[in-house]
Design a protein around this motif. Structure first.
Motif, short mmCIF file in Angstrom:
data_model
loop_
_atom_site.label_atom_id
_atom_site.label_comp_id
_atom_site.label_asym_id
_atom_site.label_seq_id
_atom_site.Cartn_x
_atom_site.Cartn_y
_atom_site.Cartn_z
N LYS A 1 0.83 -1.21 0.00
CA LYS A 1 0.00 0.00 0.00
C LYS A 1 0.87 1.26 0.00
O LYS A 1 0.57 2.24 -0.70
N GLU A 2 1.96 1.25 0.77
CA GLU A 2 2.87 2.40 0.82
C GLU A 2 3.51 2.67 -0.54
O GLU A 2 3.90 3.80 -0.84
N ASN A 3 3.61 1.61 -1.35
CA ASN A 3 4.21 1.75 -2.68
C ASN A 3 3.15 1.74 -3.80
O ASN A 3 3.47 1.48 -4.96
N GLN A 4 1.91 2.05 -3.41
CA GLN A 4 0.80 2.17 -4.35
C GLN A 4 0.63 0.92 -5.22
O GLN A 4 0.39 0.97 -6.42
N ILE A 5 0.72 -0.25 -4.56
CA ILE A 5 0.49 -1.53 -5.22
C ILE A 5 -0.70 -2.19 -4.55
O ILE A 5 -0.77 -2.27 -3.31
N ASP A 6 -1.65 -2.67 -5.34
CA ASP A 6 -2.84 -3.31 -4.80
C ASP A 6 -2.56 -4.76 -4.42
O ASP A 6 -1.68 -5.42 -4.98
N MET A 7 -3.36 -5.28 -3.49
CA MET A 7 -3.22 -6.68 -3.06
C MET A 7 -4.60 -7.30 -2.88
O MET A 7 -5.49 -6.69 -2.29
N ILE A 8 -4.77 -8.51 -3.38
CA ILE A 8 -5.99 -9.29 -3.19
C ILE A 8 -5.63 -10.55 -2.42
O ILE A 8 -4.65 -11.22 -2.75
N ARG A 9 -6.40 -10.88 -1.39
CA ARG A 9 -6.20 -12.12 -0.64
C ARG A 9 -7.16 -13.20 -1.14
O ARG A 9 -8.30 -12.91 -1.49
N THR A 10 -6.68 -14.44 -1.11
CA THR A 10 -7.52 -15.57 -1.51
C THR A 10 -7.31 -16.72 -0.53
O THR A 10 -6.54 -16.62 0.42
N LYS A 11 -8.00 -17.82 -0.76
CA LYS A 11 -7.85 -18.99 0.11
C LYS A 11 -6.43 -19.55 0.00
O LYS A 11 -5.74 -19.33 -0.98
N VAL A 12 -6.02 -20.29 1.03
CA VAL A 12 -4.70 -20.90 1.02
C VAL A 12 -4.66 -22.04 0.00
O VAL A 12 -5.60 -22.80 -0.14
N GLY A 13 -3.57 -22.10 -0.72
CA GLY A 13 -3.41 -23.12 -1.76
C GLY A 13 -3.03 -22.48 -3.08
O GLY A 13 -3.68 -21.51 -3.49
#
Length: 436
Positions: free
Chosen positions: A285-297
């Motif tokens: 976030k500090e580097n203006q990059i988005d992140m999406i979380r998903t299930k493990v695997g």
């Protein structure tokens, strides 16, 4: 719902959960589903691998398939070659598990089979009559050149970077990459020293590899980077020149930022899982990059990457996918991507490692007979209650082992440990209650 297949294929203790008879039936079933198909089989270094290979190959041949035996190779080598040749793939490995486990992973043209395909295989395996076959039988072909194809392909991916002068120490976990990783690194001009590269069938993952970085950390002095694989080498954990662990979250953060600067990061996005540290999310976030979380695997990471058109995603365990390089996680590619950043940025591994900070995180694995405990209302109530203290808590059933994983992270390490132990104790109590 799948019962035989977990998040990473069929896995269990050899000759108990996973027998040669089951392996034969799997071979016969997948062969019958794909008449005249071509199948590449590779395995890791477990002593049970050869017997399971023979059983699966026998079933495939009985169904009329052509079987190519690639020998001992990493899982990502099978993905690379099956994509290249548009074949089916069978990987005999139990990844990071002890030697007495083994597994069967199935893929097609570089990608692991979808849930729906695995469910269909399970349905067919339930049929008692497995004697069906074609009038003409298949054949088995030695495909030992698979190793050369993999080594040359990966070497060519990174041939535009001059790695000369870099020294790396490698722990191959006595697993599938005990030859391929040092051969590629040396081919690229890197000075390599290897440990835990003498497999004997039983020493795979035995106090070595990506789950035990403390052993290689004792030998890191004088090297620029430490590289640690798991048994099938689809993951990679790194050590800085000062011995600091560079886990999958840190690797993703460091490489995503570099990819963004090169304008290589697709859709300005990283795909991680619910188990990735919140520190990674803050850094991105500090580097203006988005992140999406998903299930493990990794299958779910890949699914989200394809859906979001992302080209980097992975797990804290070091299973990282670079979709512009490969269709699956490859520990060797991950290590080379990091080394590439070291060369291009002219920064050493210790400098890079400090870029991404981890929040304190603590996890306990609780063995259970019935993983359905994870949905028990008392457990959900306890998690909800503790989360009010500002912790991030994840309680999930493992897809590969009979355990429930309890993880928490927050600012105060002692408090998150106490929260995890409290939840773990409740899981044990609920488990005892169910056995009565």
């Amino acid at each position: 719902m799948r019962e035989l297949f977990g998040t990473d294929g069929i896995r269990g203790v050899y000759n108990q959960d996973l027998t040669e008879d089951l392996a034969y039936k799997v071979g016969l079933t997948i062969g019958s589903m794909h008449p005249d198909g071509k199948f590449l089989i590779v395995r890791d270094t477990r002593e049970s691998g050869l017997a399971l290979e023979k059983a699966i190959a026998s079933g495939l041949v009985k169904s009329g398939a052509t079987v190519y035996l690639g020998g001992i190779l990493p899982t990502p080598a099978a993905a690379l070659i099956t994509k290249m040749k548009n074949w089916f793939g069978v990987v005999i490995s139990a990844s990071h598990n002890p030697y007495y486990y083994n597994g069967i992973k199935l893929m097609k043209s570089g990608f692991k089979l979808a849930d729906e395909e695995e469910i269909e295989i399970e349905k067919r395996l339930e049929v008692k009559d497995h004697s069906f076959s074609k009038h003409d039988t298949g054949k088995i072909i030695d495909f030992s050149e698979a190793e050369k194809i993999y080594i040359e392909t990966i070497s060519n991916m990174f041939s535009d970077v001059d790695f000369h002068g870099i020294s790396v120490v490698v722990d191959t976990s006595n697993g599938a990459a005990y030859r391929t990783t040092p051969m590629v690194l040396e081919k690229l001009g890197i000075k390599v020293t290897c440990y835990y590269n003498q497999p004997d069938g039983k020493n795979i993952n035995d106090n070595c590899g990506s789950l035990y970085p403390q052993y290689l950390a004792q030998k890191i002095s004088g090297f620029d980077l430490g590289v640690l694989h798991d048994g099938d080498a689809d993951r990679c954990i790194l050590l800085s020149k000062k011995g600091g662990e560079i886990n999958g979250d840190k690797i993703m953060g460091i490489l995503a930022l570099s990819m963004k600067r090169e304008k290589r990061l697709k859709n300005n996005l990283v795909v991680a899982t619910i188990m990735s540290n919140f520190g990674l999310e803050i850094f991105l976030k500090e580097n203006q990059i988005d992140m999406i979380r998903t299930k493990v695997g990794d299958r779910y990471v890949l699914e989200q990457m394809l859906k979001s058109d992302a080209n980097i995603g992975g797990e804290r365990s070091g299973h990282i996918i670079f979709l512009d390089r490969s269709t699956t996680g490859d520990g060797l590619i991950t290590a080379l991507e990091f080394l590439r950043v070291m060369v291009l940025s002219q920064r050493d591994s210790s400098e890079l490692e400090k870029q991404v900070n981890d929040l304190p995180q603590y996890m306990v694995n609780v063995e259970v007979k019935n993983k359905a405990i994870v949905d028990h209302p008392h457990l959900k109530e306890k998690v909800s209650q503790l989360q009010k203290n500002g912790f991030r808590i994840v309680v999930r059933a493992s897809g590969t082992e009979p355990v429930i994983r309890v993880m928490a992270e927050g600012q105060d390490e002692s408090k998150i440990k106490a929260a995890v132990e409290e939840i773990a104790d409740l899981v044990r109590t609920l488990g005892e209650f169910q056995r009565r």
